[in-house]
Design an enzyme around this catalytic site. Structure first.
Site, PDB file in Angstrom:
ATOM      1  N   GLU A  67     -16.980  24.165   3.229  1.00  0.00           N
ATOM      2  CA  GLU A  67     -17.249  25.166   4.249  1.00  0.00           C
ATOM      3  C   GLU A  67     -18.134  24.582   5.333  1.00  0.00           C
ATOM      4  O   GLU A  67     -17.933  24.817   6.518  1.00  0.00           O
ATOM      5  CB  GLU A  67     -17.973  26.340   3.579  1.00  0.00           C
ATOM      6  CG  GLU A  67     -17.675  27.675   4.179  1.00  0.00           C
ATOM      7  CD  GLU A  67     -18.463  28.755   3.458  1.00  0.00           C
ATOM      8  OE1 GLU A  67     -17.922  29.287   2.484  1.00  0.00           O
ATOM      9  OE2 GLU A  67     -19.607  29.023   3.871  1.00  0.00           O
ATOM     10  N   ASP A 114       0.811  -1.216   0.000  1.00  0.00           N
ATOM     11  CA  ASP A 114       0.000   0.000   0.000  1.00  0.00           C
ATOM     12  C   ASP A 114       0.843   1.265   0.000  1.00  0.00           C
ATOM     13  O   ASP A 114       1.789   1.384   0.762  1.00  0.00           O
ATOM     14  CB  ASP A 114      -0.875   0.054   1.271  1.00  0.00           C
ATOM     15  CG  ASP A 114      -1.922  -1.043   1.318  1.00  0.00           C
ATOM     16  OD1 ASP A 114      -2.897  -0.868   2.069  1.00  0.00           O
ATOM     17  OD2 ASP A 114      -1.759  -2.057   0.632  1.00  0.00           O
ATOM     18  N   ASP A 157      -4.066  -0.242  -3.447  1.00  0.00           N
ATOM     19  CA  ASP A 157      -4.191   0.881  -2.505  1.00  0.00           C
ATOM     20  C   ASP A 157      -3.166   1.979  -2.787  1.00  0.00           C
ATOM     21  O   ASP A 157      -2.391   2.390  -1.919  1.00  0.00           O
ATOM     22  CB  ASP A 157      -4.110   0.390  -1.054  1.00  0.00           C
ATOM     23  CG  ASP A 157      -5.445  -0.138  -0.559  1.00  0.00           C
ATOM     24  OD1 ASP A 157      -5.593  -0.380   0.654  1.00  0.00           O
ATOM     25  OD2 ASP A 157      -6.358  -0.311  -1.394  1.00  0.00           O
ATOM     26  N   HIS A 205      -9.081   0.137  -2.215  1.00  0.00           N
ATOM     27  CA  HIS A 205      -9.261   1.584  -2.350  1.00  0.00           C
ATOM     28  C   HIS A 205      -9.286   2.043  -3.800  1.00  0.00           C
ATOM     29  O   HIS A 205      -9.481   3.232  -4.072  1.00  0.00           O
ATOM     30  CB  HIS A 205      -8.172   2.326  -1.567  1.00  0.00           C
ATOM     31  CG  HIS A 205      -8.505   2.448  -0.112  1.00  0.00           C
ATOM     32  ND1 HIS A 205      -8.994   3.601   0.451  1.00  0.00           N
ATOM     33  CD2 HIS A 205      -8.454   1.549   0.880  1.00  0.00           C
ATOM     34  CE1 HIS A 205      -9.222   3.396   1.750  1.00  0.00           C
ATOM     35  NE2 HIS A 205      -8.905   2.159   2.030  1.00  0.00           N
ATOM     36  N   HIS A 226      -0.996   4.493  -0.552  1.00  0.00           N
ATOM     37  CA  HIS A 226      -1.964   5.453  -0.008  1.00  0.00           C
ATOM     38  C   HIS A 226      -1.570   6.898  -0.198  1.00  0.00           C
ATOM     39  O   HIS A 226      -1.563   7.694   0.739  1.00  0.00           O
ATOM     40  CB  HIS A 226      -2.208   5.173   1.480  1.00  0.00           C
ATOM     41  CG  HIS A 226      -3.185   4.061   1.712  1.00  0.00           C
ATOM     42  ND1 HIS A 226      -4.456   4.071   1.194  1.00  0.00           N
ATOM     43  CD2 HIS A 226      -3.069   2.897   2.384  1.00  0.00           C
ATOM     44  CE1 HIS A 226      -5.080   2.957   1.533  1.00  0.00           C
ATOM     45  NE2 HIS A 226      -4.262   2.222   2.256  1.00  0.00           N
ATOM     46  N   ASP A 237     -26.992  32.387  -1.631  1.00  0.00           N
ATOM     47  CA  ASP A 237     -27.145  32.210  -3.079  1.00  0.00           C
ATOM     48  C   ASP A 237     -27.830  30.894  -3.429  1.00  0.00           C
ATOM     49  O   ASP A 237     -27.827  30.475  -4.569  1.00  0.00           O
ATOM     50  CB  ASP A 237     -25.775  32.302  -3.766  1.00  0.00           C
ATOM     51  CG  ASP A 237     -24.871  31.128  -3.382  1.00  0.00           C
ATOM     52  OD1 ASP A 237     -23.812  30.980  -3.998  1.00  0.00           O
ATOM     53  OD2 ASP A 237     -25.236  30.376  -2.449  1.00  0.00           O
TER      54      ASP A 237
END
Lengths: 731, 166
Positions: free
Chosen positions: A694, A177, A206, A239, A179, A687
């Site tokens: 956020e 892996d 992965d 993954h 990652h 809007d």
């Protein structure tokens, strides 16, 4: 120094004393080592438990969404929100794909300072790409798409199982892996040279998620694959899956780095991931694959599957119609696909004691449904549909065999083969049981290894998938080797990475490394201390996110409502809520650092020191905030799913719909008013759309004592983010 | 009883023991951490380390005696369950052989030839590797890391304070 004899003469008079003194120091030292080792173990245990429970949560979420898909009318709004992730082939004919992924009208501006690629790719360009990334350059989206298209074409020619050999005295290097940790890949190339005709490599899955340079790693691996197609071999990992990527950071990384074309890049990567080979066999004796095996794994079956049908390993593929040209985008196709399941469901519902009758689902909306649901959707799923949870129990499916076409059953078999291959972990006991910790695949024992290797005439299984402190670990009488190449995975200093080289003698030679110059300067004690502090920080966050449930559990031990519980009860209560199987008694002082009252613990005091700071949170209910905080990873994932065009924004209306979805999933009561409040708070610029990032940033855990505000959970951040938070002794 | 030096997480853990007395549940947790196989047992060669992790300070010889003087093969191959481990731990806990700050300082003073509060790092290394329950070169390096001054001398009171603080 003098020789030994004269030294012992010197000590002759007090030799007894000298020996006793030596023993004293030696004993002390060994105690220090043992204590450090214990700390290291439980720290590891903390990180691993939390990591795996995140994977489990992702699978549960996906299954829940699938459940909704199965049970709501095609036209319902809620279904439309999420149906696109189940609709894997929006455009089907090759010509249409080429148009969609066309890079030709993407212009590369003059000010672009990254590498320019021309195809066919040359070695110099591949090496140049590595250099460019080392220097923090970003490859332009035009070249990314071009490179990915070439990769796609190349991968389609490969079989499911690559068979390679170590002839010509070549040593094959195998990596585990990565990652998204580019530093580790660069370190491997530095120590071991880059791939070439003399230097074949196998990369065992992965490549992406969690680290911050996943796309760069992919681009490097793919370039070398194009330049040296016979020497570079890639295996798919769990993954390499767009559903997992939604939670673990790769989707976000691509959208952040490629704002304009990220969506297309991700779509193309979905196809590429599905075309990655499943395994590699070396000299017909050594099998390399990402996760592992189960007692039903059969390389013959695996060699024959249409692997590209498994866009996500978490769900079985679409049924192929007679003429593929007639495939359409119509979402009703999904209904057809699931018809074998519906037969399962119909039969099952007769014996079910559930409160929601099957027939009434057809015309209900999500709103109606949420009133009636009494059970945990994930549990229902186990019973009702071939989800990643119940593949281990073949029995119910066998009952249905008579009424279901054999084609559907073989689809399930195939699916299980692939799932086991990508998700399983070895265990020390004999046998084979479903891997409920991760939520997919199995735990398999030494007897299964023995049997499997014999059946296929193999001598060694090399796999990855699990982080190991030394970067590698043998088990099952050295017949299984786990290889992990992402060093400092949980935190700076947590573990080494490793790669293995196999020559014609097929004896594994292991090489270890750790990608940080900081590490070498830390003593073992300091290194363990750092990692331990991180782990405890993460654990405190997790515990705080379960505050309400914890207080409830404490109260069951405190019938007189004194606010105090003894240590044993505290530990039992915590485990009953957290389900992490950690040594809570040992951890108690690190987690709840307040004064004790005659051996009793004040369980309110600690919680009072922390607070969740929401966006202008005063008018929002505390327990809602807590739920939001606890499930923020799930929320973010669902938002990204709802954000079908990957823009980073969702509309207010979709936001509302998402909340309804979530409230069902989490069994939360949530009124329209509460949602409106939330919306008003979050849509700051009014809007009509909400910025996902956020929104997530707005929910943080703050420590009233510490000046430092904690950011999001470490598993949405990277090791670098963590390092920035280090240094405050209060943490 | 060692002085309760209030730094480091494991020190506070042991403080808990000293103040409230340990319980079998605490020991069982630590025991579980060392079980790498999942059979609720640990190997003979882990027993001494688990005791040390729990704040005891036995010599290897003491532990071997409790295990019945096992052979080298036994040490790796044989395993003991928690119920067998606990009485052995109790024996060690109850044994009078506890060392504190003063004992360590006295012990090191033996090697202070000039009586000036320092010992030669080099001598210490030889002693630790040749006498008693010998330490390996790596172990000694780790122990001595950063303790020798530019003349290769170790101020042993500082040294003991350092080693007791972890």
């Amino acid at each position: 120094m003098g020789c030994g004899v004269s030294k012992s003469n010197q000590f002759h008079k007090s030799s007894g004393k000298a020996i006793r003194s030596a023993i004293l120091i030696q004993r002390w030292y060994r105690q220090y080592v043992a204590r450090t080792e214990m700390r290291r173990r439980y720290t590891w245990h903390i990180f691993q438990s939390i990591e795996y429970s995140g994977e489990q949560a992702q699978i549960k979420l996906y299954n829940f969404l699938g459940y909704l898909m199965d049970n709501f009318t095609p036209a319902s709004n809620e279904r439309n929100l999420i149906s696109h992730i189940f609709r894997e082939n929006e455009v089907c004919r090759d010509a249409e794909w080429e148009r969609y992924f066309c890079y030709k009208n993407i212009e590369v501006p003059e000010i672009y300072s990254g590498p320019h690629l021309t195809f066919p790719l040359t070695v110099e360009q591949a090496v140049g790409l590595v250099e460019a990334f080392r220097n923090k350059k970003q490859l332009h989206s035009r070249y990314v798409l071009q490179l990915l298209l070439e990769t796609w074409k190349q991968l389609r020619m490969l079989p499911n199982i690559n068979r390679i050999s170590t002839c010509h005295s070549k040593e094959i290097t195998i990596c585990g892996d990565l990652h998204g940790q580019l530093d580790d890949l660069l370190l491997i190339f530095y120590k071991n040279d880059m791939p070439s005709l003399e230097k074949p490599y196998v990369f065992n899955g992965d490549f992406v998620d969690r680290g911050k340079d996943s796309i760069e790693i992919l681009l490097i691996l793919f370039s070398f694959l194009l330049v040296y197609p016979s020497e570079v071999h890639l295996n798919r990992g769990n993954h390499e899956d767009h559903i997992i990527n939604l939670r673990y950071g790769f989707t976000k990384e691509v959208l952040t780095k490629y704002k304009m074309h990220g969506k297309r890049i991700l779509k193309l990567l979905q196809k590429i991931f599905s075309w990655l080979p499943l395994a590699t066999v070396i000299d017909q004796k050594v099998l390399v694959l990402h996760g592992g095996i189960s007692d039903t794994t059969d390389l013959g079956v695996l060699a024959r599957v249409d692997r590209h049908n498994y866009v996500s390993a978490l769900r079985p593929p679409k049924k192929r119609h007679q003429s593929s040209a007639s495939l359409s985008v119509d979402s009703d196709i999904d209904e057809d696909i699931w018809s074998p399941n519906k037969m399962f469901l119909r039969r099952k519902s007769l014996t079910f004691l559930k409160t929601v009758p099957r027939d009434s689902f057809q015309n209900r909306s999500l709103q109606d449904f949420s009133d009636r649901i009494q059970v945990n959707p994930a549990d229902e799923l186990c019973q009702r549909r071939p989800s990643v949870f119940n593949l281990g129990n073949a029995a119910p499916e066998k009952e249905m065999a008579a009424s279901v076409s054999s084609e559907s059953l073989s689809v399930i078999d195939e699916w299980k083969q692939i799932l086991d291959l990508l998700w399983s972990d070895p265990m020390n006991q004999d046998g084979c049981v479903p891997n409920e910790v991760r939520g997919g695949g199995c735990y398999w024992g030494p007897d299964v290894t023995e049997d499997f290797l014999n059946r296929h005439n193999l001598q060694l299984l090399i796999r990855s998938h699990e982080c190991k402190q030394e970067g590698y670990e043998f088990c099952h009488n050295r017949k299984v080797l786990t290889l992990f190449s992402a060093s400092n995975y949980y935190d700076v200093g947590s573990n080494r990475g490793a790669y293995v080289k196999l020559g014609p003698d097929l004896v594994p030679y292991l090489f270890q490394y750790q990608a940080s110059s900081m590490i070498r300067e830390l003593t073992v004690r300091q290194s363990v201390g750092r990692t331990e502090r991180s782990a405890l920080k993460v654990l405190r966050e997790q515990m705080f996110a379960h505050k309400t449930d914890l207080i409830c559990a404490f109260k069951t031990f405190d019938s007189d409502n004194t606010g105090l519980v003894c240590l044993s009860d505290w530990a039992s209560a915590v485990e009953s809520v957290m389900h992490l199987d950690l040594p809570w008694r040992m951890l108690r002082y690190q987690l709840v650092p307040c004064k004790t009252n005659g051996g009793m613990i004040d369980y309110h005091e600690w919680f009072d020191e922390l607070a969740i700071k929401g966006p202008n949170a005063d008018h929002i209910d505390q327990s809602l905030l807590e739920t939001l905080y606890r499930h923020r990873s799930t929320f973010e994932t669902i938002f990204r799913i709802v954000d079908a065009d990957n823009s980073g924004f969702i509309t207010i209306e979709d936001f509302r719909q998402t909340w309804m979805l979530l409230s069902v999933y989490l069994k939360m009561e949530i009124t329209d008013d509460t949602i409106s409040d939330l919306v008003v708070t979050i849509d700051r610029n009014q809007d009509g759309s909400i910025d996902i990032d956020e929104f997530m940033e707005a929910f943080r855990l703050t420590d009233k004592k510490s000046r430092l505000e904690r950011g999001r959970s470490m598993f949405m951040g990277t090791a670098t983010d963590l390092t920035k938070l280090e240094g405050d002794p209060n943490i | 009883m060692g002085r309760a030096v209030n730094v480091g997480t494991s020190a506070t853990f042991l403080l808990h023991f000293e103040t409230f007395g340990p319980s079998a549940a605490d020991y069982r947790e630590a025991f579980g951490l060392f079980d790498r196989v999942g059979d609720n047992k640990v190997a003979y060669n882990q027993v001494a380390d688990i005791m040390r992790a729990l704040g005891q300070n036995p010599t290897n010889k003491e532990v071997n005696r409790l295990l019945g003087m096992p052979s080298a093969d036994d040490m790796t191959a044989k395993r003991v369950e928690f119920e067998g481990f606990l009485p052995m731990l109790q024996t060690i806990i109850n044994s009078p052989n506890k060392a504190g700050y003063d004992d360590y300082v006295e012990g090191l003073r033996v090697f202070d030839k000039e009586g000036n509060g320092t010992v030669m790092g080099a001598e210490l290394r030889i002693v630790l590797s040749t006498l008693g329950e010998k330490m390996s070169a790596d172990e000694i390096d780790a122990l001595m890391a950063g303790q020798e001054d530019e003349n290769g001398c170790v101020n042993y009171e500082t040294f003991v304070k350092h080693i007791m603080s972890v």
